[in-house]
Design an enzyme around this catalytic site. Sequence first.
Site, short mmCIF file in Angstrom:
data_model
loop_
_atom_site.label_atom_id
_atom_site.label_comp_id
_atom_site.label_asym_id
_atom_site.label_seq_id
_atom_site.Cartn_x
_atom_site.Cartn_y
_atom_site.Cartn_z
N GLY A 164 0.65 -1.18 -0.09
CA GLY A 164 0.04 0.19 -0.04
C GLY A 164 0.98 1.32 -0.08
O GLY A 164 0.58 2.48 -0.52
N SER A 165 2.12 1.25 0.62
CA SER A 165 2.94 2.24 0.48
C SER A 165 3.51 2.81 -0.78
O SER A 165 4.09 3.60 -0.95
CB SER A 165 4.19 2.09 1.37
OG SER A 165 3.76 1.94 2.66
N LYS A 216 6.13 2.04 8.19
CA LYS A 216 5.28 2.45 9.26
C LYS A 216 6.58 1.99 10.32
O LYS A 216 6.85 3.00 11.19
CB LYS A 216 4.26 1.79 9.72
CG LYS A 216 3.52 2.42 11.00
CD LYS A 216 2.31 1.55 11.40
CE LYS A 216 1.25 1.59 10.21
NZ LYS A 216 -0.07 1.00 10.52
N THR A 217 7.08 1.07 10.20
CA THR A 217 8.07 0.31 11.32
C THR A 217 9.52 0.76 11.25
O THR A 217 10.23 0.60 11.83
CB THR A 217 8.13 -1.15 11.47
OG1 THR A 217 8.27 -1.68 10.27
CG2 THR A 217 6.23 -1.56 12.06
N PHE A 218 9.61 1.03 9.80
CA PHE A 218 11.20 1.30 9.44
C PHE A 218 12.06 -0.04 9.39
O PHE A 218 13.12 0.21 9.62
CB PHE A 218 11.76 2.69 10.01
CG PHE A 218 12.51 3.55 9.11
CD1 PHE A 218 11.91 4.42 8.24
CD2 PHE A 218 13.81 3.30 8.93
CE1 PHE A 218 12.58 5.15 7.29
CE2 PHE A 218 14.65 4.19 8.23
CZ PHE A 218 13.83 4.95 7.36
N THR A 220 10.76 -2.89 7.34
CA THR A 220 10.00 -3.63 6.45
C THR A 220 11.38 -4.09 5.44
O THR A 220 11.94 -3.10 4.93
CB THR A 220 9.16 -2.93 5.37
OG1 THR A 220 8.05 -2.44 6.40
CG2 THR A 220 8.63 -3.63 4.47
N GLU A 222 12.09 -5.27 2.30
CA GLU A 222 12.37 -4.80 1.08
C GLU A 222 12.55 -3.03 0.96
O GLU A 222 13.49 -2.81 0.46
CB GLU A 222 11.15 -5.01 0.07
CG GLU A 222 10.90 -6.63 0.02
CD GLU A 222 9.91 -7.11 0.79
OE1 GLU A 222 9.15 -8.19 0.74
OE2 GLU A 222 9.68 -6.33 2.00
N GLY A 277 -2.09 -0.72 5.68
CA GLY A 277 -1.29 -0.24 4.52
C GLY A 277 -2.36 0.04 3.20
O GLY A 277 -1.91 0.87 2.64
N ARG A 278 -3.21 -0.71 2.74
CA ARG A 278 -3.98 -0.64 1.54
C ARG A 278 -5.01 0.54 1.70
O ARG A 278 -5.42 0.68 0.61
CB ARG A 278 -4.66 -2.03 1.17
CG ARG A 278 -5.50 -2.57 2.38
CD ARG A 278 -5.77 -4.02 1.83
NE ARG A 278 -6.46 -4.73 2.77
CZ ARG A 278 -6.09 -5.16 4.14
NH1 ARG A 278 -4.82 -5.19 4.13
NH2 ARG A 278 -7.06 -5.76 5.04
N GLU A 363 -6.25 -8.66 -0.81
CA GLU A 363 -6.03 -8.70 0.55
C GLU A 363 -6.95 -8.42 1.35
O GLU A 363 -6.78 -9.03 2.72
CB GLU A 363 -4.74 -7.75 0.70
CG GLU A 363 -4.08 -7.77 1.89
CD GLU A 363 -2.57 -6.91 1.94
OE1 GLU A 363 -1.66 -7.44 1.59
OE2 GLU A 363 -2.60 -5.96 2.41
N HIS A 394 -9.08 -5.21 -27.28
CA HIS A 394 -8.09 -5.90 -28.29
C HIS A 394 -7.24 -7.11 -27.65
O HIS A 394 -6.47 -7.60 -28.33
CB HIS A 394 -7.19 -4.96 -29.02
CG HIS A 394 -8.02 -4.06 -29.91
ND1 HIS A 394 -8.33 -4.21 -31.18
CD2 HIS A 394 -8.50 -2.71 -29.69
CE1 HIS A 394 -8.91 -3.36 -31.78
NE2 HIS A 394 -9.30 -2.16 -30.68
N LYS A 516 7.29 -14.26 3.90
CA LYS A 516 8.12 -13.35 4.53
C LYS A 516 9.19 -14.43 5.60
O LYS A 516 10.51 -13.99 5.51
CB LYS A 516 7.63 -12.35 5.14
CG LYS A 516 6.88 -11.25 4.14
CD LYS A 516 6.34 -10.08 5.18
CE LYS A 516 5.76 -8.87 4.44
NZ LYS A 516 5.16 -7.99 5.27
#
Length: 552
Positions: A164-165, A216-218, A220, A222, A277-278, A363, A394, A516
């Site tokens: 979502g970010s 949010k948590t810093f 994540t 990726e 997030g979404r 989700e 098409h 994850k």
Amino acid sequence: MPGFAQATELPAWAKLQEHHQDLGRNIVLKDYFKKDPQRFEKFTRTFKNSADNSETLFDFSKNFITEETLQLLIQLAKEAKLEQLRDDMFAGEKINFTEKRAVYHVALRNVSNDPMKVDGQSVVEGVNEVLEHMKEFSNQVRSGEWKGYTGKKINTIINIGIGGSDLGPVMVSEALKPYGDPNLKLHFVSNIDGTHIAEALKDSDPETSLFLIASKTFTTAETTTNANTAKQWFLETAKENAHIAKHFVALSTNESEVTKFGIDKKNMFGFSDWVGGRYSVWSAIGLSVALYIGYDNFHQFLAGAHAMDKHFKETPLEQNIPVIGGLLSVWYSDFFGAQTHLVSPFDQYLHRFPAYLQQLSMESNGKAITRSGDYVKYTTGPILFGEPATNAQHSFYQLLHQGTKLIPTDFILAAESHNPVQNNKHQKMLASNFFAQAEALMVGKTPDEVKAEGAPEELTPHKTFLGNRPTTSILAQKITPGTLGALIVYYEHLTFTEGAVWNINSFDQWGVELGKVLAKKIQAELEQAGESTAHDSSTSGLINAFKKKAGI
């Protein structure tokens, strides 16, 4: 959560099953229109948007419904306690019971400053404080008051996030490109594939680039990996860590991790744990949007969303546009066996809209366990997909017209184009396809009509269209920030309605966690030499083949 039942246990469910049998699978939409000249008026709803004084038409008349169908679906919603769940959400109750959280993204776009509380504490002031910070910062960057470490104006925004970010900001910034600052370049980096960050950096200058780190948590994986790659790239030119503060900001609540990274805590834009997030594009996560289109337009975007919130909250179910959309989805999924839902916008600026809706829908409602912890006795969560028309017609529209699958479809069009080239010729052609596709899917073409066109006998079955394919047509005036905000929220509350009827929690997402966790374990193995034997033969075999090919 006590007091909620499996949908199949509700009295209206059994009535809908009987009604479905009475209608039969031989329902013929084109005959319904012949029998009832008022069908369009009966099943069309108009949303009046106070944000931009526009009207958006939602035409549900080409769906498999009669007045009795709609009445029974509304009864189902009431028995499923949709109204109670909706009111609990707007009251800040913790309807996300598995995470013991409120679901309060509606508070992020509360532009009328209605009282809104969680645990007895007002959230209005906190939301407005963040918005004011976003306004101040976006104005500084856009005006040139905020400068890079060499004194140059920022001309490139690189948003680093995932889920979502990323999906929200990239979709909205693309959809509202006509309102964007042409002197600002935007990049959105989400994929851990190094190609994504490499391509963004290749097109950027450290002296004039601003990075928004959205986590949010810093923590994540990726996002922080991409952020550290960006930081390393930046310091190769800037050299001094002190310069990071002029080129990196955090959309986060973890002050210790943010400051450890080198970002000034004054350049943190926070949001609460009741923002999923979404649903986060309305929050600080939307900073890239505010930078690009300007805060006034961002505020109108929030206002359009708030207008649809008020409609959903206050309008009787029979006239409630998102409720009708959600109930139709349940009707097709559980009574007609439809497994998919197509959203096809006739608008190039909305080319990322279906991808955004995929996360929102799949989700949220990709769940098989009810609120009481039991396995559901029915289908939930349609597979949502889509591409902009007319390209899509098409490619995969062939399946819609002559395939064996029932695919309920939403078509979206704005009457006014942002680019009325050639005396609006393009928009008229686009609109003609918008109307024609919905009509063709409904009426089809009979063998007799094919023969009347002079087709050879052996080609008649190949050129026959069965028709009777359901569609919803959404006709806006123009895709303004306010209109887009309302359109997104239509699908948010449609998804909410589905989840309420299916008796599932639409607001957790445990299903994204397992992959994850396993990835972290496997990543550690990839750092070590030697063969892997810790998994099944397929996984271990693939890991070992990768190591060999990668020279590990």
